[in-house]
Design an enzyme around this catalytic site. Sequence first.
Site, short mmCIF file in Angstrom:
data_model
loop_
_atom_site.label_atom_id
_atom_site.label_comp_id
_atom_site.label_asym_id
_atom_site.label_seq_id
_atom_site.Cartn_x
_atom_site.Cartn_y
_atom_site.Cartn_z
N GLY A 72 0.84 -1.19 0.00
CA GLY A 72 0.00 0.00 0.00
C GLY A 72 0.87 1.24 0.00
O GLY A 72 2.02 1.19 0.47
N GLN A 77 2.86 9.94 1.40
CA GLN A 77 4.17 9.25 1.46
C GLN A 77 5.06 9.61 0.27
O GLN A 77 6.26 9.30 0.30
CB GLN A 77 3.98 7.74 1.52
CG GLN A 77 3.38 7.27 2.84
CD GLN A 77 3.28 5.76 2.88
OE1 GLN A 77 2.33 5.20 2.35
NE2 GLN A 77 4.26 5.10 3.46
N CYS A 122 6.53 -0.01 7.69
CA CYS A 122 6.03 1.08 6.85
C CYS A 122 7.11 1.47 5.87
O CYS A 122 8.29 1.52 6.24
CB CYS A 122 5.63 2.27 7.71
SG CYS A 122 4.96 3.65 6.77
N LEU A 123 6.73 1.75 4.66
CA LEU A 123 7.68 2.19 3.63
C LEU A 123 8.35 3.51 4.03
O LEU A 123 9.43 3.83 3.54
CB LEU A 123 6.97 2.37 2.29
CG LEU A 123 6.50 1.06 1.63
CD1 LEU A 123 5.47 1.36 0.55
CD2 LEU A 123 7.68 0.29 1.04
N HIS A 165 -4.15 0.95 7.75
CA HIS A 165 -2.80 1.54 7.76
C HIS A 165 -2.75 2.73 6.80
O HIS A 165 -2.20 3.79 7.16
CB HIS A 165 -1.78 0.45 7.38
CG HIS A 165 -0.36 0.90 7.34
ND1 HIS A 165 0.60 0.49 8.27
CD2 HIS A 165 0.31 1.73 6.49
CE1 HIS A 165 1.76 1.04 7.98
NE2 HIS A 165 1.62 1.80 6.89
N GLU A 166 -3.32 2.58 5.61
CA GLU A 166 -3.30 3.68 4.63
C GLU A 166 -4.24 4.81 5.03
O GLU A 166 -3.89 5.99 4.89
CB GLU A 166 -3.62 3.17 3.22
CG GLU A 166 -2.72 2.05 2.71
CD GLU A 166 -1.23 2.31 2.87
OE1 GLU A 166 -0.82 3.48 2.83
OE2 GLU A 166 -0.47 1.33 3.06
N HIS A 169 -2.48 6.98 7.43
CA HIS A 169 -1.55 7.93 6.79
C HIS A 169 -2.28 9.20 6.35
O HIS A 169 -1.77 10.32 6.54
CB HIS A 169 -0.87 7.30 5.57
CG HIS A 169 0.33 6.45 5.90
ND1 HIS A 169 1.37 6.91 6.68
CD2 HIS A 169 0.66 5.18 5.54
CE1 HIS A 169 2.29 5.94 6.78
NE2 HIS A 169 1.88 4.89 6.10
C1 UDB Z 1 4.21 -2.39 3.29
N1 UDB Z 1 4.87 -4.66 3.23
O1 UDB Z 1 4.22 -2.32 2.09
F1 UDB Z 1 1.82 -10.13 5.02
F2 UDB Z 1 3.25 -10.77 0.65
C2 UDB Z 1 5.02 -3.45 3.99
C3 UDB Z 1 6.53 -3.08 4.11
C4 UDB Z 1 6.65 -1.79 4.89
C5 UDB Z 1 7.21 -4.19 4.88
C6 UDB Z 1 7.18 -2.93 2.76
C7 UDB Z 1 4.21 -5.74 3.64
O2 UDB Z 1 3.65 -5.80 4.71
N2 UDB Z 1 4.25 -6.76 2.73
C8 UDB Z 1 3.66 -7.98 2.82
C9 UDB Z 1 3.02 -8.42 3.95
C10 UDB Z 1 2.45 -9.70 3.95
C11 UDB Z 1 2.53 -10.49 2.85
C12 UDB Z 1 3.19 -10.00 1.74
C13 UDB Z 1 3.74 -8.77 1.70
N3 UDB Z 1 3.46 -1.53 4.01
C14 UDB Z 1 2.79 -0.48 3.28
C15 UDB Z 1 2.97 0.89 3.82
O3 UDB Z 1 3.87 1.28 4.54
N4 UDB Z 1 2.03 1.70 3.45
O4 UDB Z 1 1.94 2.95 3.89
C16 UDB Z 1 3.21 -1.66 5.43
C17 UDB Z 1 2.07 -2.67 5.69
C18 UDB Z 1 2.00 -3.03 7.17
C19 UDB Z 1 0.61 -3.47 7.41
C20 UDB Z 1 -0.21 -2.95 6.30
C21 UDB Z 1 0.69 -2.17 5.39
ZN ZN Z 2 2.87 3.08 5.86
#
Ligand code: UDB
Ligand code: ZN
Length: 197
Positions: A72, A77, A122-123, A165-166, A169
Amino acid sequence: MTNLLMKFSSDSIITMDDIVREGDPILRTVTKPVSIPPAPEDLAEMDAMLLFLKNSQDEETARKYKLRAGVGLSANQIGLDKRMFAAYFLDDSGNPVELGLFNPKIISHSESMTYLPESEGCLSVDRAVQGFVPRYEKIQLKAWDREGKELKLRFRGFAAIVMQHEMDHLNGIMFYDHINKENPYKLPANVRISSLY
Ligand code: UDB
Ligand code: ZN
């Protein structure tokens, strides 16, 4: 003069350098609604955000540009004060979710809650944060799509966690704001809450 439309349109892609990190005030900003239907610039930015998520999950592209695999991404961001986010992942049933949502709003949620046992990341956060982030197990969102059509969407489990989560933000809230300050593994009392897996 450079603008973000130029910055993120077709000839260039979003990379980790474009992602705002914690400490930047835009991540603590309640973002502004966009016009409906979305303006061409908003659509181009949304396309770039979705492409980032796809690129980040493509092994070869992710390695080439050193992208973290994202599920997401919210507009603030990448420095934009706009109420919109992109999401791209498989839900708990293995169904693909690909969404670009404009002016999303949580209109209802379950009483029961869930959390990722390995915490959230979180990214925009370049460090590991320990602890449980309680989220509603099910939510209903109202939003508008790229054509300006109103949507009502239901999410559960991991999908509901990503959406919350989004949504946070867009309201200037970081995932760790929800972690108990005395004991990061303490769960809210008097609430039905269970680990996502
Ligand atoms: C992420 N990715 O994109 F359960 F296949 C996270 C990061 C911060 C670790 C890159 C993630 O949770 N990937 C994931 C999880 C799984 C299975 C899978 C891939 N975010 C998005 C973000 O920061 N958006 O602002 C954080 C996530 C944490 C919980 C929901 C969003
Ligand atoms: Zn985030």
